[in-house]
Write a protein that holds these residues in place. Structure first.
Motif, PDB file in Angstrom:
ATOM      1  N   ASN A  73     -35.659  35.597  18.854  1.00  0.00           N
ATOM      2  CA  ASN A  73     -36.193  34.854  17.715  1.00  0.00           C
ATOM      3  C   ASN A  73     -36.325  35.726  16.466  1.00  0.00           C
ATOM      4  O   ASN A  73     -36.295  35.220  15.346  1.00  0.00           O
ATOM      5  CB  ASN A  73     -37.531  34.223  18.077  1.00  0.00           C
ATOM      6  CG  ASN A  73     -37.362  33.046  19.024  1.00  0.00           C
ATOM      7  OD1 ASN A  73     -36.247  32.621  19.321  1.00  0.00           O
ATOM      8  ND2 ASN A  73     -38.471  32.537  19.520  1.00  0.00           N
ATOM      9  N   ALA A  74     -36.473  37.014  16.642  1.00  0.00           N
ATOM     10  CA  ALA A  74     -36.566  37.910  15.493  1.00  0.00           C
ATOM     11  C   ALA A  74     -35.245  37.981  14.723  1.00  0.00           C
ATOM     12  O   ALA A  74     -35.219  38.260  13.522  1.00  0.00           O
ATOM     13  CB  ALA A  74     -36.979  39.300  15.944  1.00  0.00           C
ATOM     14  N   LYS A  75     -34.144  37.688  15.430  1.00  0.00           N
ATOM     15  CA  LYS A  75     -32.821  37.752  14.818  1.00  0.00           C
ATOM     16  C   LYS A  75     -32.197  36.381  14.617  1.00  0.00           C
ATOM     17  O   LYS A  75     -31.050  36.276  14.165  1.00  0.00           O
ATOM     18  CB  LYS A  75     -31.882  38.604  15.678  1.00  0.00           C
ATOM     19  CG  LYS A  75     -32.300  40.054  15.797  1.00  0.00           C
ATOM     20  CD  LYS A  75     -31.314  40.837  16.651  1.00  0.00           C
ATOM     21  CE  LYS A  75     -31.717  42.291  16.760  1.00  0.00           C
ATOM     22  NZ  LYS A  75     -30.784  43.067  17.611  1.00  0.00           N
ATOM     23  N   ASN A  76     -32.918  35.333  14.998  1.00  0.00           N
ATOM     24  CA  ASN A  76     -32.383  33.966  14.920  1.00  0.00           C
ATOM     25  C   ASN A  76     -31.079  33.831  15.703  1.00  0.00           C
ATOM     26  O   ASN A  76     -30.120  33.188  15.255  1.00  0.00           O
ATOM     27  CB  ASN A  76     -32.143  33.541  13.467  1.00  0.00           C
ATOM     28  CG  ASN A  76     -33.408  33.160  12.740  1.00  0.00           C
ATOM     29  OD1 ASN A  76     -34.517  33.462  13.212  1.00  0.00           O
ATOM     30  ND2 ASN A  76     -33.289  32.529  11.596  1.00  0.00           N
ATOM     31  N   MET A  77     -31.079  34.423  16.876  1.00  0.00           N
ATOM     32  CA  MET A  77     -29.875  34.445  17.698  1.00  0.00           C
ATOM     33  C   MET A  77     -30.130  33.816  19.061  1.00  0.00           C
ATOM     34  O   MET A  77     -31.218  33.961  19.631  1.00  0.00           O
ATOM     35  CB  MET A  77     -29.390  35.884  17.919  1.00  0.00           C
ATOM     36  CG  MET A  77     -28.999  36.637  16.671  1.00  0.00           C
ATOM     37  SD  MET A  77     -27.379  36.173  16.036  1.00  0.00           S
ATOM     38  CE  MET A  77     -26.303  36.741  17.342  1.00  0.00           C
ATOM     39  N   VAL A  78     -29.107  33.165  19.582  1.00  0.00           N
ATOM     40  CA  VAL A  78     -29.105  32.714  20.965  1.00  0.00           C
ATOM     41  C   VAL A  78     -27.781  33.176  21.586  1.00  0.00           C
ATOM     42  O   VAL A  78     -26.754  33.220  20.906  1.00  0.00           O
ATOM     43  CB  VAL A  78     -29.292  31.190  21.085  1.00  0.00           C
ATOM     44  CG1 VAL A  78     -28.161  30.440  20.408  1.00  0.00           C
ATOM     45  CG2 VAL A  78     -29.447  30.776  22.528  1.00  0.00           C
ATOM     46  N   TYR A  79     -27.852  33.523  22.858  1.00  0.00           N
ATOM     47  CA  TYR A  79     -26.703  34.109  23.551  1.00  0.00           C
ATOM     48  C   TYR A  79     -26.401  33.315  24.818  1.00  0.00           C
ATOM     49  O   TYR A  79     -27.291  32.693  25.403  1.00  0.00           O
ATOM     50  CB  TYR A  79     -26.983  35.560  23.928  1.00  0.00           C
ATOM     51  CG  TYR A  79     -27.454  36.408  22.785  1.00  0.00           C
ATOM     52  CD1 TYR A  79     -28.812  36.662  22.595  1.00  0.00           C
ATOM     53  CD2 TYR A  79     -26.551  36.975  21.891  1.00  0.00           C
ATOM     54  CE1 TYR A  79     -29.259  37.439  21.542  1.00  0.00           C
ATOM     55  CE2 TYR A  79     -26.986  37.766  20.830  1.00  0.00           C
ATOM     56  CZ  TYR A  79     -28.344  37.986  20.668  1.00  0.00           C
ATOM     57  OH  TYR A  79     -28.780  38.767  19.617  1.00  0.00           O
ATOM     58  N   LEU A  80     -25.161  33.387  25.231  1.00  0.00           N
ATOM     59  CA  LEU A  80     -24.769  32.845  26.528  1.00  0.00           C
ATOM     60  C   LEU A  80     -23.895  33.884  27.213  1.00  0.00           C
ATOM     61  O   LEU A  80     -22.754  34.119  26.809  1.00  0.00           O
ATOM     62  CB  LEU A  80     -24.008  31.531  26.376  1.00  0.00           C
ATOM     63  CG  LEU A  80     -23.691  30.824  27.686  1.00  0.00           C
ATOM     64  CD1 LEU A  80     -24.983  30.304  28.347  1.00  0.00           C
ATOM     65  CD2 LEU A  80     -22.711  29.672  27.471  1.00  0.00           C
ATOM     66  N   GLN A  81     -24.473  34.536  28.212  1.00  0.00           N
ATOM     67  CA  GLN A  81     -23.729  35.484  29.026  1.00  0.00           C
ATOM     68  C   GLN A  81     -23.006  34.708  30.105  1.00  0.00           C
ATOM     69  O   GLN A  81     -23.647  34.002  30.895  1.00  0.00           O
ATOM     70  CB  GLN A  81     -24.664  36.515  29.644  1.00  0.00           C
ATOM     71  CG  GLN A  81     -23.969  37.535  30.535  1.00  0.00           C
ATOM     72  CD  GLN A  81     -23.057  38.466  29.757  1.00  0.00           C
ATOM     73  OE1 GLN A  81     -23.400  38.915  28.678  1.00  0.00           O
ATOM     74  NE2 GLN A  81     -21.884  38.744  30.315  1.00  0.00           N
ATOM     75  N   MET A  82     -21.700  34.823  30.138  1.00  0.00           N
ATOM     76  CA  MET A  82     -20.889  34.061  31.095  1.00  0.00           C
ATOM     77  C   MET A  82     -20.171  35.040  32.012  1.00  0.00           C
ATOM     78  O   MET A  82     -19.315  35.809  31.557  1.00  0.00           O
ATOM     79  CB  MET A  82     -19.880  33.194  30.343  1.00  0.00           C
ATOM     80  CG  MET A  82     -20.498  32.284  29.305  1.00  0.00           C
ATOM     81  SD  MET A  82     -19.321  31.131  28.581  1.00  0.00           S
ATOM     82  CE  MET A  82     -18.211  32.266  27.780  1.00  0.00           C
ATOM     83  N   ASN A  83     -20.534  35.009  33.283  1.00  0.00           N
ATOM     84  CA  ASN A  83     -19.942  35.885  34.291  1.00  0.00           C
ATOM     85  C   ASN A  83     -19.126  35.067  35.285  1.00  0.00           C
ATOM     86  O   ASN A  83     -19.274  33.849  35.365  1.00  0.00           O
ATOM     87  CB  ASN A  83     -21.037  36.659  35.013  1.00  0.00           C
ATOM     88  CG  ASN A  83     -21.852  37.529  34.082  1.00  0.00           C
ATOM     89  OD1 ASN A  83     -21.336  38.075  33.100  1.00  0.00           O
ATOM     90  ND2 ASN A  83     -23.139  37.659  34.372  1.00  0.00           N
ATOM     91  N   SER A  84     -18.299  35.745  36.031  1.00  0.00           N
ATOM     92  CA  SER A  84     -17.489  35.098  37.077  1.00  0.00           C
ATOM     93  C   SER A  84     -16.802  33.860  36.534  1.00  0.00           C
ATOM     94  O   SER A  84     -16.854  32.780  37.131  1.00  0.00           O
ATOM     95  CB  SER A  84     -18.382  34.740  38.281  1.00  0.00           C
ATOM     96  OG  SER A  84     -19.006  35.876  38.801  1.00  0.00           O
ATOM     97  N   LEU A  85     -16.159  34.017  35.433  1.00  0.00           N
ATOM     98  CA  LEU A  85     -15.540  32.873  34.761  1.00  0.00           C
ATOM     99  C   LEU A  85     -14.408  32.290  35.585  1.00  0.00           C
ATOM    100  O   LEU A  85     -13.684  33.003  36.291  1.00  0.00           O
ATOM    101  CB  LEU A  85     -15.041  33.285  33.378  1.00  0.00           C
ATOM    102  CG  LEU A  85     -16.146  33.382  32.328  1.00  0.00           C
ATOM    103  CD1 LEU A  85     -15.695  34.203  31.127  1.00  0.00           C
ATOM    104  CD2 LEU A  85     -16.585  32.008  31.880  1.00  0.00           C
ATOM    105  N   LYS A  86     -14.294  30.976  35.480  1.00  0.00           N
ATOM    106  CA  LYS A  86     -13.277  30.223  36.203  1.00  0.00           C
ATOM    107  C   LYS A  86     -12.386  29.492  35.199  1.00  0.00           C
ATOM    108  O   LYS A  86     -12.825  29.186  34.081  1.00  0.00           O
ATOM    109  CB  LYS A  86     -13.945  29.197  37.113  1.00  0.00           C
ATOM    110  CG  LYS A  86     -14.940  29.775  38.098  1.00  0.00           C
ATOM    111  CD  LYS A  86     -15.633  28.665  38.876  1.00  0.00           C
ATOM    112  CE  LYS A  86     -16.645  29.223  39.860  1.00  0.00           C
ATOM    113  NZ  LYS A  86     -17.325  28.136  40.621  1.00  0.00           N
ATOM    114  N   PRO A  87     -11.176  29.169  35.586  1.00  0.00           N
ATOM    115  CA  PRO A  87     -10.305  28.412  34.662  1.00  0.00           C
ATOM    116  C   PRO A  87     -10.944  27.117  34.178  1.00  0.00           C
ATOM    117  O   PRO A  87     -10.727  26.709  33.026  1.00  0.00           O
ATOM    118  CB  PRO A  87      -9.067  28.153  35.515  1.00  0.00           C
ATOM    119  CG  PRO A  87      -9.010  29.306  36.458  1.00  0.00           C
ATOM    120  CD  PRO A  87     -10.450  29.603  36.786  1.00  0.00           C
ATOM    121  N   GLU A  88     -11.759  26.493  35.018  1.00  0.00           N
ATOM    122  CA  GLU A  88     -12.406  25.240  34.610  1.00  0.00           C
ATOM    123  C   GLU A  88     -13.508  25.438  33.580  1.00  0.00           C
ATOM    124  O   GLU A  88     -14.064  24.467  33.069  1.00  0.00           O
ATOM    125  CB  GLU A  88     -12.944  24.483  35.823  1.00  0.00           C
ATOM    126  CG  GLU A  88     -13.812  25.311  36.748  1.00  0.00           C
ATOM    127  CD  GLU A  88     -13.040  25.863  37.933  1.00  0.00           C
ATOM    128  OE1 GLU A  88     -11.895  26.359  37.737  1.00  0.00           O
ATOM    129  OE2 GLU A  88     -13.590  25.823  39.059  1.00  0.00           O
TER     130      GLU A  88
END
Length: 122
Positions: A73-88
Motif C-alpha cells: 500500500n505504501a507503493k500503490n502496488m499489487v502483485y501476482l506471483q505465478m509459479n508452475s505455469l501451465k499452457p492453460e
C-alpha cells in the motif's frame, strides 16, 4: 484513476512470472484489488483478489497453490506471483480495483488496467 499492469511475457510450462500493477488517482488502501484474465472468445475469469490490507486473499481453484497475490500500500502496488505455469494459464491478465471490498465478480470492480499478456508454451 489509472491502473497499469505489467510483467507479462512468454514462459515455458513449469516456469514463473510476476505481474505487477501500479495504481494512481485513488486512495489505494480504500480498495480491494483483484486479478482477472481473459482468453479470446471466452469470458473474463477471476484469478485472485486481496482485501485492502492484504490480510485476506482469494483464489480461483485453477490457480490455488500456484499463484500468490500481495500488495504494497505504501507503493500503490499489487502483485501476482505465478509459479508452475501451465499452457492453460495463457491469457491477458488484468488488475482491477474494487471500492471497499474484494470479491470474485468482475462486474463489482470499479477500475481496470489495460492488461498484460502471459503466454505459456508447452
Amino acid at each position: 484513476v489509472q491502473l497499469q499492469a505489467f510483467g507479462g511475457g512468454l514462459v515455458q510450462a513449469g516456469g514463473f512470472l510476476r505481474l505487477s500493477c501500479v495504481a494512481s488517482g485513488l486512495t489505494f488502501d480504500d480498495y480491494g484489488m483483484g486479478w482477472f484474465r481473459r482468453v479470446p472468445g471466452k469470458e473474463r475469469e477471476f484469478v485472485s483478489a486481496a482485501t485492502w490490507s492484504g490480510s485476506s486473499t482469494y483464489y480461483a481453484d485453477s490457480v490455488k497453490g500456484r499463484f500468490a497475490i500481495s500488495r504494497d500500500n505504501a507503493k500503490n502496488m499489487v502483485y501476482l506471483q505465478m509459479n508452475s505455469l501451465k499452457p492453460e494459464d495463457t491469457a491477458v491478465y488484468y488488475c482491477a480495483a474494487q471500492n471497499g471490498l474484494a470479491t470474485r465478480g468482475w462486474q463489482d470492480h470499479n477500475y481496470w488496467g489495460q492488461g498484460t499478456l502471459v503466454t505459456v508454451s508447452s
